[in-house]
Design a protein around this motif. Sequence first.
Motif, PDB file in Angstrom:
ATOM      1  N   UNK A  55       0.952  -1.153  -0.129  1.00 16.23           N
ATOM      2  CA  UNK A  55       0.063   0.111  -0.057  1.00 16.23           C
ATOM      3  C   UNK A  55       0.779   1.336   0.075  1.00 16.23           C
ATOM      4  N   UNK A  56       0.804   2.071  -0.934  1.00 14.56           N
ATOM      5  CA  UNK A  56       1.623   3.205  -0.758  1.00 14.56           C
ATOM      6  C   UNK A  56       1.204   4.470   0.058  1.00 14.56           C
ATOM      7  N   UNK A  57       1.960   5.200   0.290  1.00 14.15           N
ATOM      8  CA  UNK A  57       1.759   6.259   1.358  1.00 14.15           C
ATOM      9  C   UNK A  57       0.546   7.055   1.219  1.00 14.15           C
ATOM     10  N   UNK A  58       0.468   7.536  -0.072  1.00 11.10           N
ATOM     11  CA  UNK A  58      -0.852   8.267  -0.364  1.00 11.10           C
ATOM     12  C   UNK A  58      -2.158   7.472  -0.276  1.00 11.10           C
ATOM     13  N   UNK A  59      -2.274   6.229  -0.348  1.00 16.32           N
ATOM     14  CA  UNK A  59      -3.532   5.552  -0.175  1.00 16.32           C
ATOM     15  C   UNK A  59      -3.687   5.346   1.239  1.00 16.32           C
ATOM     16  N   UNK A  60      -2.474   5.137   2.162  1.00 17.43           N
ATOM     17  CA  UNK A  60      -2.537   4.718   3.451  1.00 17.43           C
ATOM     18  C   UNK A  60      -2.960   6.025   4.137  1.00 17.43           C
ATOM     19  N   UNK A  61      -2.566   7.254   3.819  1.00 15.26           N
ATOM     20  CA  UNK A  61      -3.061   8.496   4.393  1.00 15.26           C
ATOM     21  C   UNK A  61      -4.505   8.653   4.116  1.00 15.26           C
ATOM     22  N   UNK A  62      -5.143   8.363   2.923  1.00  8.09           N
ATOM     23  CA  UNK A  62      -6.435   8.396   2.633  1.00  8.09           C
ATOM     24  C   UNK A  62      -7.122   7.682   3.245  1.00  8.09           C
ATOM     25  N   UNK A  63      -6.856   6.163   3.552  1.00 11.74           N
ATOM     26  CA  UNK A  63      -7.559   5.246   4.513  1.00 11.74           C
ATOM     27  C   UNK A  63      -7.526   5.787   6.038  1.00 11.74           C
ATOM     28  N   UNK A  64      -6.451   6.342   6.319  1.00 17.55           N
ATOM     29  CA  UNK A  64      -6.677   6.826   7.807  1.00 17.55           C
ATOM     30  C   UNK A  64      -7.465   7.974   7.948  1.00 17.55           C
ATOM     31  N   UNK A  65      -7.463   8.875   6.993  1.00 18.44           N
ATOM     32  CA  UNK A  65      -8.530   9.971   7.093  1.00 18.44           C
ATOM     33  C   UNK A  65      -9.795   9.267   7.115  1.00 18.44           C
TER      34      UNK A  65
END
Length: 127
Positions: free
Chosen positions: A66-76
Motif C-alpha cells: 500500500x503506498x503512502x498516499x493510499x494509506x493516508x487516505x484510509x487513515x483519514x
Amino acid sequence: MVRGRADSKRTHCVSVRLNAEELARWQGARQKTERKELGAWVRAVVEESLNGHPGVPGDVPRVPAVNDNAYAQLVQAAEDLRDLVRLVQEQGTLPAGIDATLAQLGNAALHVRGLPVAPESSPRQSR
C-alpha cells in the motif's frame, strides 16, 4: 499443518516422473508464485485442488503493498467514520456530508487496488 508440531512432520515421499516439457511447464507455473521449491508448490496445488480454493495455484497469500498516499487516505477515512459514529451517538441522526465521507472511503479503497478513482461529488468539509 503447522510447522514445528510433532504431528506435522512429513514422513511420506511421493515421486512423479516428468518429461523435459512437463518439468519446464511446472517450473514456469511455480515461478509465477512465491514458492521457492517445486515440491512445496506441487503440495500446495494438490491441497488447493482438494480443498476447492480458487486463485493462482500454489501461490503464497501475501498482503499487497500500500503506498503512502493510499494509506493516508484510509487513515483519514477511518477518522471521519469515527467522527461520524460519535455524532450519531450524540445527536441520534446522520450529519450532513455523510455522502462525501463515504465517497472518500470508496475512493481510498479504489486507489489501494490501483483502480480509477471516482470524481468527488462535493468538496470536503473541514472540521
